[in-house]
Design a protein around this motif. Structure first.
Motif, PDB file in Angstrom:
ATOM      1  N   SER A  13      10.446 -15.509   1.322  1.00  0.00           N
ATOM      2  CA  SER A  13      11.746 -16.023   1.751  1.00  0.00           C
ATOM      3  C   SER A  13      12.594 -15.002   2.499  1.00  0.00           C
ATOM      4  O   SER A  13      13.503 -15.394   3.218  1.00  0.00           O
ATOM      5  CB  SER A  13      12.523 -16.584   0.554  1.00  0.00           C
ATOM      6  N   LEU A  14      12.338 -13.707   2.370  1.00  0.00           N
ATOM      7  CA  LEU A  14      13.263 -12.717   2.953  1.00  0.00           C
ATOM      8  C   LEU A  14      13.087 -12.451   4.450  1.00  0.00           C
ATOM      9  O   LEU A  14      14.123 -12.317   5.113  1.00  0.00           O
ATOM     10  CB  LEU A  14      13.207 -11.419   2.150  1.00  0.00           C
ATOM     11  N   PRO A  15      12.077 -12.209   5.088  1.00  0.00           N
ATOM     12  CA  PRO A  15      10.713 -11.917   4.695  1.00  0.00           C
ATOM     13  C   PRO A  15      10.532 -10.452   4.326  1.00  0.00           C
ATOM     14  O   PRO A  15      11.356  -9.598   4.654  1.00  0.00           O
ATOM     15  CB  PRO A  15       9.911 -12.256   5.945  1.00  0.00           C
ATOM     16  N   GLY A  16       9.417 -10.211   3.678  1.00  0.00           N
ATOM     17  CA  GLY A  16       9.068  -8.866   3.266  1.00  0.00           C
ATOM     18  C   GLY A  16       7.621  -8.847   2.844  1.00  0.00           C
ATOM     19  O   GLY A  16       6.892  -9.815   3.048  1.00  0.00           O
ATOM     20  N   LYS A  17       7.205  -7.746   2.238  1.00  0.00           N
ATOM     21  CA  LYS A  17       5.827  -7.672   1.750  1.00  0.00           C
ATOM     22  C   LYS A  17       5.849  -7.122   0.329  1.00  0.00           C
ATOM     23  O   LYS A  17       6.706  -6.299  -0.028  1.00  0.00           O
ATOM     24  CB  LYS A  17       4.949  -6.819   2.663  1.00  0.00           C
ATOM     25  N   VAL A  18       4.910  -7.598  -0.469  1.00  0.00           N
ATOM     26  CA  VAL A  18       4.791  -7.134  -1.844  1.00  0.00           C
ATOM     27  C   VAL A  18       4.070  -5.792  -1.822  1.00  0.00           C
ATOM     28  O   VAL A  18       3.025  -5.640  -1.186  1.00  0.00           O
ATOM     29  CB  VAL A  18       4.032  -8.158  -2.720  1.00  0.00           C
ATOM     30  N   VAL A  19       4.663  -4.820  -2.491  1.00  0.00           N
ATOM     31  CA  VAL A  19       4.070  -3.492  -2.622  1.00  0.00           C
ATOM     32  C   VAL A  19       4.021  -3.144  -4.105  1.00  0.00           C
ATOM     33  O   VAL A  19       4.658  -3.787  -4.929  1.00  0.00           O
ATOM     34  CB  VAL A  19       4.869  -2.421  -1.837  1.00  0.00           C
ATOM     35  N   GLY A  20       3.284  -2.110  -4.447  1.00  0.00           N
ATOM     36  CA  GLY A  20       3.202  -1.703  -5.846  1.00  0.00           C
ATOM     37  C   GLY A  20       2.088  -2.434  -6.562  1.00  0.00           C
ATOM     38  O   GLY A  20       1.527  -3.402  -6.073  1.00  0.00           O
ATOM     39  N   SER A  21       1.775  -1.960  -7.745  1.00  0.00           N
ATOM     40  CA  SER A  21       0.701  -2.546  -8.533  1.00  0.00           C
ATOM     41  C   SER A  21       1.209  -3.763  -9.299  1.00  0.00           C
ATOM     42  O   SER A  21       2.402  -3.874  -9.569  1.00  0.00           O
ATOM     43  CB  SER A  21       0.136  -1.495  -9.485  1.00  0.00           C
ATOM     44  N   PRO A  22       0.315  -4.694  -9.679  1.00  0.00           N
ATOM     45  CA  PRO A  22       0.735  -5.923 -10.352  1.00  0.00           C
ATOM     46  C   PRO A  22       1.658  -5.756 -11.567  1.00  0.00           C
ATOM     47  O   PRO A  22       2.571  -6.554 -11.698  1.00  0.00           O
ATOM     48  CB  PRO A  22      -0.596  -6.582 -10.739  1.00  0.00           C
ATOM     49  N   PRO A  23       1.493  -4.772 -12.422  1.00  0.00           N
ATOM     50  CA  PRO A  23       2.451  -4.737 -13.531  1.00  0.00           C
ATOM     51  C   PRO A  23       3.865  -4.356 -13.089  1.00  0.00           C
ATOM     52  O   PRO A  23       4.830  -4.623 -13.800  1.00  0.00           O
ATOM     53  CB  PRO A  23       1.906  -3.695 -14.492  1.00  0.00           C
ATOM     54  N   ALA A  24       4.009  -3.749 -11.914  1.00  0.00           N
ATOM     55  CA  ALA A  24       5.331  -3.316 -11.440  1.00  0.00           C
ATOM     56  C   ALA A  24       5.477  -3.648  -9.958  1.00  0.00           C
ATOM     57  O   ALA A  24       5.532  -2.756  -9.116  1.00  0.00           O
ATOM     58  CB  ALA A  24       5.508  -1.826 -11.676  1.00  0.00           C
ATOM     59  N   VAL A  39       9.228  -5.639  -3.606  1.00  0.00           N
ATOM     60  CA  VAL A  39       9.223  -6.276  -2.298  1.00  0.00           C
ATOM     61  C   VAL A  39       9.908  -5.327  -1.333  1.00  0.00           C
ATOM     62  O   VAL A  39      11.016  -4.859  -1.591  1.00  0.00           O
ATOM     63  CB  VAL A  39       9.956  -7.639  -2.334  1.00  0.00           C
ATOM     64  N   GLN A  40       9.230  -5.054  -0.233  1.00  0.00           N
ATOM     65  CA  GLN A  40       9.793  -4.168   0.776  1.00  0.00           C
ATOM     66  C   GLN A  40      10.206  -4.999   1.980  1.00  0.00           C
ATOM     67  O   GLN A  40       9.419  -5.791   2.508  1.00  0.00           O
ATOM     68  CB  GLN A  40       8.746  -3.131   1.177  1.00  0.00           C
ATOM     69  N   THR A  41      11.491  -4.842   2.375  1.00  0.00           N
ATOM     70  CA  THR A  41      12.009  -5.514   3.562  1.00  0.00           C
ATOM     71  C   THR A  41      12.410  -4.441   4.562  1.00  0.00           C
ATOM     72  O   THR A  41      12.294  -3.245   4.276  1.00  0.00           O
ATOM     73  CB  THR A  41      13.237  -6.388   3.230  1.00  0.00           C
ATOM     74  N   ALA A  42      12.925  -4.857   5.701  1.00  0.00           N
ATOM     75  CA  ALA A  42      13.365  -3.893   6.713  1.00  0.00           C
ATOM     76  C   ALA A  42      14.538  -3.045   6.215  1.00  0.00           C
ATOM     77  O   ALA A  42      14.706  -1.908   6.638  1.00  0.00           O
ATOM     78  CB  ALA A  42      13.749  -4.628   7.995  1.00  0.00           C
ATOM     79  N   GLN A  43      15.362  -3.604   5.291  1.00  0.00           N
ATOM     80  CA  GLN A  43      16.560  -2.892   4.851  1.00  0.00           C
ATOM     81  C   GLN A  43      16.488  -2.306   3.450  1.00  0.00           C
ATOM     82  O   GLN A  43      17.299  -1.452   3.101  1.00  0.00           O
ATOM     83  CB  GLN A  43      17.775  -3.830   4.870  1.00  0.00           C
ATOM     84  N   ALA A  44      15.541  -2.785   2.622  1.00  0.00           N
ATOM     85  CA  ALA A  44      15.577  -2.373   1.218  1.00  0.00           C
ATOM     86  C   ALA A  44      14.233  -2.564   0.529  1.00  0.00           C
ATOM     87  O   ALA A  44      13.361  -3.257   1.038  1.00  0.00           O
ATOM     88  CB  ALA A  44      16.633  -3.194   0.467  1.00  0.00           C
ATOM     89  N   GLU A  45      14.139  -1.940  -0.623  1.00  0.00           N
ATOM     90  CA  GLU A  45      13.042  -2.218  -1.533  1.00  0.00           C
ATOM     91  C   GLU A  45      13.649  -2.866  -2.766  1.00  0.00           C
ATOM     92  O   GLU A  45      14.686  -2.411  -3.271  1.00  0.00           O
ATOM     93  CB  GLU A  45      12.291  -0.950  -1.911  1.00  0.00           C
ATOM     94  N   ILE A  46      13.011  -3.929  -3.237  1.00  0.00           N
ATOM     95  CA  ILE A  46      13.512  -4.681  -4.387  1.00  0.00           C
ATOM     96  C   ILE A  46      12.469  -4.599  -5.490  1.00  0.00           C
ATOM     97  O   ILE A  46      11.366  -5.150  -5.358  1.00  0.00           O
ATOM     98  CB  ILE A  46      13.772  -6.156  -4.009  1.00  0.00           C
ATOM     99  N   ASP A  47      12.786  -3.887  -6.550  1.00  0.00           N
ATOM    100  CA  ASP A  47      11.883  -3.794  -7.692  1.00  0.00           C
ATOM    101  C   ASP A  47      12.062  -5.026  -8.559  1.00  0.00           C
ATOM    102  O   ASP A  47      13.190  -5.394  -8.895  1.00  0.00           O
ATOM    103  CB  ASP A  47      12.175  -2.542  -8.525  1.00  0.00           C
ATOM    104  N   VAL A  48      10.964  -5.658  -8.908  1.00  0.00           N
ATOM    105  CA  VAL A  48      10.982  -6.834  -9.774  1.00  0.00           C
ATOM    106  C   VAL A  48      10.594  -6.351 -11.164  1.00  0.00           C
ATOM    107  O   VAL A  48       9.439  -6.058 -11.425  1.00  0.00           O
ATOM    108  CB  VAL A  48      10.012  -7.928  -9.268  1.00  0.00           C
ATOM    109  N   ARG A  49      11.598  -6.247 -12.032  1.00  0.00           N
ATOM    110  CA  ARG A  49      11.386  -5.659 -13.354  1.00  0.00           C
ATOM    111  C   ARG A  49      11.562  -6.689 -14.465  1.00  0.00           C
ATOM    112  O   ARG A  49      12.289  -7.653 -14.324  1.00  0.00           O
ATOM    113  CB  ARG A  49      12.372  -4.528 -13.587  1.00  0.00           C
TER     114      ARG A  49
END
Length: 162
Positions: A29-40, A43-53
């Protein structure tokens, strides 16, 4: 890779899905790409990284209490903008995330310095925002209340008289 700054905003989310699935939906929806390993995931976008915790304080029963139950929602989205990201861009990103979550019927509340500039004031104390239960429990009245222009202030929130 971008140099992401300090924590700027946390969006608490109550949704019955895993962190990886939530990260995929954010990336789409942002758009962005999922980064990081599955347990953590993040989402990386042009302006920010969003940690899903996972919210360590999550408690489904306490999450039902309106308006402070958001502190006990299942997930916490931590937004770390690039240092060069302007305030208007940070507000727009957090607002876009909130509106996407609300449009799916999920409970979401933002905690940041610019809540008043977000849709629905970030979702706090906004009865139009989806809540974990249709008949959400109201927080008990505090012994520390004061009257202001016919309104009652309790725990920093002003409410109209009944």
């Amino acid at each position: 890779m971008a140099d992401f700054g300090e924590l700027d905003c946390t969006i608490y989310v109550q949704a019955e899905l895993g962190r990886e699935e939530l990260a995929r939906l954010l990336a789409q929806s942002l758009p962005g790409k999922v980064v990081g390993s599955p347990p953590a995931p993040a989402v990386q976008t042009a302006q920010a990284e969003i940690d899903v915790r996972r919210n360590a304080q999550a408690d489904p029963e306490r999450a039902e209490t309106f308006p402070d139950g958001f502190l006990f929602f299942r997930h916490a989205l931590e937004i770390y903008p690039e240092p060069a990201t302007r305030r208007e861009q940070r507000v727009a990103l957090a607002g876009q995330i909130l509106q996407m979550l609300w449009s799916r019927g999920w409970s979401a509340v933002a905690a940041c310095d610019y809540e008043a500039d977000l849709p629905g004031d970030g979702g706090y104390n906004d009865p139009s925002v989806p809540w974990p239960k249709a008949a959400a429990k109201l927080a008990p009245a505090s012994a520390d209340t004061e009257k202001t222009n016919g309104k009652t202030r309790s725990s920093g929130v002003i409410s109209e008289p009944a």
